[in-house]
Motif scaffolding. Structure first.
Motif: not given
Length: 659
Positions: A514-522, A630-635, A644-651
């Motif tokens: 994953t990368s910041e360039k490949l994350f689209i929040p909206n 919980t994972f899906v809702e956090s994402l 996003c990174q923190q969510t993936l890392l935690k689970f």
């Protein structure tokens, strides 16, 4: 000719009473008004005959045991969506000229809009069942069923079986109001037993439905619907022995005697063909099973395919799982023969596979494609999913091997004696997870070189000696007595080290894919196709994929949709053609219907053969959490790439630790 459920119950109640019953008594029993009682009685008479019920104003109503009641076996109770779909399909099968939507709405007491929605659902079911030879056409308000399907596909049975779990003939009885299916089944079974006919490939419920449709097509509609299969049946005519002809002839006699229906040559040919292909497949499978593990031309060809899988997908099960390979190749050989005969199977694990092992469906599709090219057999999605069952077993084994690489390596150096070493090692192993920790014990390190090498080779060194540089982070000196307090400290230390190790591995794989360039929040797009085009353009722009990648994604969606119950879509290409493994994560501003499910998060995965082990680990961790609410809702709530990174890392870490 049918009764509604309440009408059938009133008629049955009057039969049991054998005397007059007042309208008021009936009203109280069935919780209806006196006026409704009169209406229902009139409806019963209209269906069953005027003399069925005697009505005397001063006495009430009585069943007439001398009446010539028309044959009505079951009540007409078509109230659910799935029932309406089956009813509409059955009506279409028997309607040569088509059916008017308005007529259907009157028959079923629903609006025209409801019928139109049901037709849409039926079309979708036909597509999901891959009955592509059949289609529903519409001209103004008239709908028709057109096309011919494989001989073994009783389309009514297929649709009913897909909707109703553990389908039996009793579930279909309401759609055959003039034929008692249980009685028909008894008659058929007697004939089959007489000829010692038995095969697991013949679905008895399907065969009962086949013959019920034959009877009804003649009895109610005055034509033999089996004529549509004449060309398909005749292609096997020379292979079918007199054994199957005799069974079909006996069935013809039984049907004529009990239902006063004359079956013609097309009907008999259809029956003997169904009996032949199912029995033939049973015999053929039995013969093939004798060649289990024999390395013939088919076996060698399959091994070639599996070697490609090993290279492209990293699933290494050829040498290690001999029995699994033998079983899979035997299954494929039987499947090729079965498909050529037109026999299709439904896989009850299909939904589970497409969710938990979505990526393995791609591998199964590749196997099916190669077999199709060589043997000219078209595997439908159910057949592909059966291949996926074997791959899932192999992947589970491979996943365990992946986990071996994440074990914490501990050196226990106790120079006092081998006895002390063994005792302390046993006590440590008792308080830690042996599946996650490898403990190696030594009583002697002869040189500083060995000491330095040990520091590099192990994640943690536990010792009673002071020979090591204690400032190093992976050295822990314990008391020689190794008391209870010391045991607890070691347990906590190992768990902490293990968490750090798993966290490091999870961070590494998340950062790589994953990368910041490949994350689209909206992402404000409202259709599946728009989203796929947008995300593939992004991957192409960032030089992760070529322009061919998009076509592969659409092909995968055509095979089976990648939307999941949790609200995530996981679009990806059928082939591992990315330059570098990566994943775009897009959070939609508004949920959309991807195919049948509402989707809020779209994770487009681009897989490469160049880093397949890392990719397999990421896929395993991601898919292990996909049904975690919980994972899906956090994402869904992530606004930044860091979140996003923190969510993936935690689970991911939670999953690694618990595995």
């Amino acid at each position: 000719m049918y009764l509604y459920e309440r009408q059938a119950k009133i008629l049955e109640y009057l039969k049991q009473q054998k005397t007059f019953v007042t309208g008021n008594e009936i009203a109280k029993i069935f919780n209806i008004s006196d006026r409704t009682v009169r209406t229902e009685i009139q409806s019963i008479k209209k269906v069953c005959g005027e003399d069925t019920i005697i009505a005397i104003r001063t006495k009430g109503y009585q069943y007439n045991i001398n009446s010539h009641q028309a044959t009505v076996y079951y009540a007409f109770d078509i109230s659910t969506v799935q029932d309406r779909i089956i009813y509409i399909l059955k009506s279409l099968i028997f309607s040569m000229e088509g059916i008017d939507i308005y007529d259907l709405s009157e028959e079923l007491y629903v609006s025209e809009r409801t019928i139109e929605l049901d037709i849409g659902r039926l079309k979708k079911l036909l597509n999901e069942l891959e009955l592509h030879q059949v289609c529903i056409t519409r001209t103004n308000t008239i709908i028709k069923l057109e096309g011919i399907y494989a001989i073994s596909n009783n389309i009514l049975y297929e649709v009913a079986n897909y909707q109703i779990a553990d389908l039996s003939h009793s579930d279909l009885q309401k759609f055959f109001t003039n034929i008692h299916l249980e009685y028909l089944g008894i008659l058929i079974m007697k004939v089959l037993n007489k000829h010692n006919y038995a095969t697991r490939y013949l679905s008895f419920t399907r065969f009962i439905t086949d013959i019920a449709l034959m009877i009804e097509s003649i009895y109610n509609h005055y034509y033999h619907y089996t004529k549509f299969y004449d060309e398909l049946v005749s292609s096997f005519e020379e292979e079918i022995s007199s054994y199957y002809q005799n069974i079909a002839s006996d069935l013809q006699c039984v049907i004529n005697q009990n239902f006063n229906v004359n079956l013609n040559t097309d009907d008999i040919n259809y029956m003997k063909h169904i009996l032949y292909i199912n029995h033939h497949m049973q015999i053929f499978e039995s013969e093939l099973s004798k060649s289990y593990g024999v390395r013939d031309e088919f076996y060698e060809f399959c091994l070639e395919i599996f070697k490609e899988i090993k290279v492209q997908n990293g699933i290494q099960f050829i040498e290690e799982e001999t029995s699994l390979i033998h079983s899979l190749i035997l299954h494929l050989k039987i499947a090729v023969a079965r498909i050529k005969l037109g026999i299709q199977l439904y896989n009850p694990l299909l939904n589970n596979l497409t969710t938990k092992y979505m990526h393995l469906i791609d591998v199964a599709s590749m196997i099916a494609e190669r077999l199709n090219l060589k043997y000219n057999v078209n595997f439908n999605f159910n057949e592909i999913s059966y291949i996926g069952v074997y791959l899932a077993t192999a992947f589970s084994h491979f996943s365990e091997n992946l986990q071996l690489n994440t074990k914490l390596k501990v050196l226990l150096y106790i120079p006092e004696s081998i006895g002390n070493l063994n005792l302390i090692q046993s006590q440590i192993e008792h308080v830690v997870n042996s599946n996650k920790v490898i403990i190696e014990g030594l009583t002697n390190l002869t040189s500083n070189t060995e000491i330095q090498q040990s520091v590099l080779d192990y994640h943690l060194i536990i010792t009673t000696s002071h020979r090591f540089n204690v400032e190093l982070h992976n050295i822990y000196i314990i008391k020689k007595s190794f008391d209870i307090a010391c045991q607890h400290q070691i347990s906590d230390l190992i768990n902490t080290k293990l968490n750090h190790l798993e966290e490091h591995k999870a961070k590494k794989v998340i950062k790589a894919i994953t990368s910041e360039k490949l994350f689209i929040p909206n992402l404000a797009l409202s259709s599946k196709d728009e989203i796929i085009i947008y995300l593939t353009n992004l991957l192409e722009k960032e030089n992760y994929v070529s322009e061919d990648f998009r076509e592969g994604v659409f092909q995968r969606e055509d095979l089976v949709s990648t939307d999941l119950e949790a609200g995530i879509a996981f679009p990806h290409s059928l082939k591992n053609i990315a330059y570098k493994t990566s994943m775009v994560i897009a959070i939609l501003t508004e949920p959309i219907i991807w195919n049948t499910k509402k989707v809020k998060v779209v994770c487009m995965y681009a897989n490469s053969c160049n880093d397949i082990e890392q990719s397999n680990l990421f896929i395993k961790l991601f898919m292990s959490n996909i049904d975690n609410y919980t994972f899906v809702e956090s994402l869904k709530k992530c606004k930044t790439y860091k979140q996003c990174q923190q969510t993936l890392l935690k689970f991911f870490v939670q999953n690694l630790i618990s595995t």
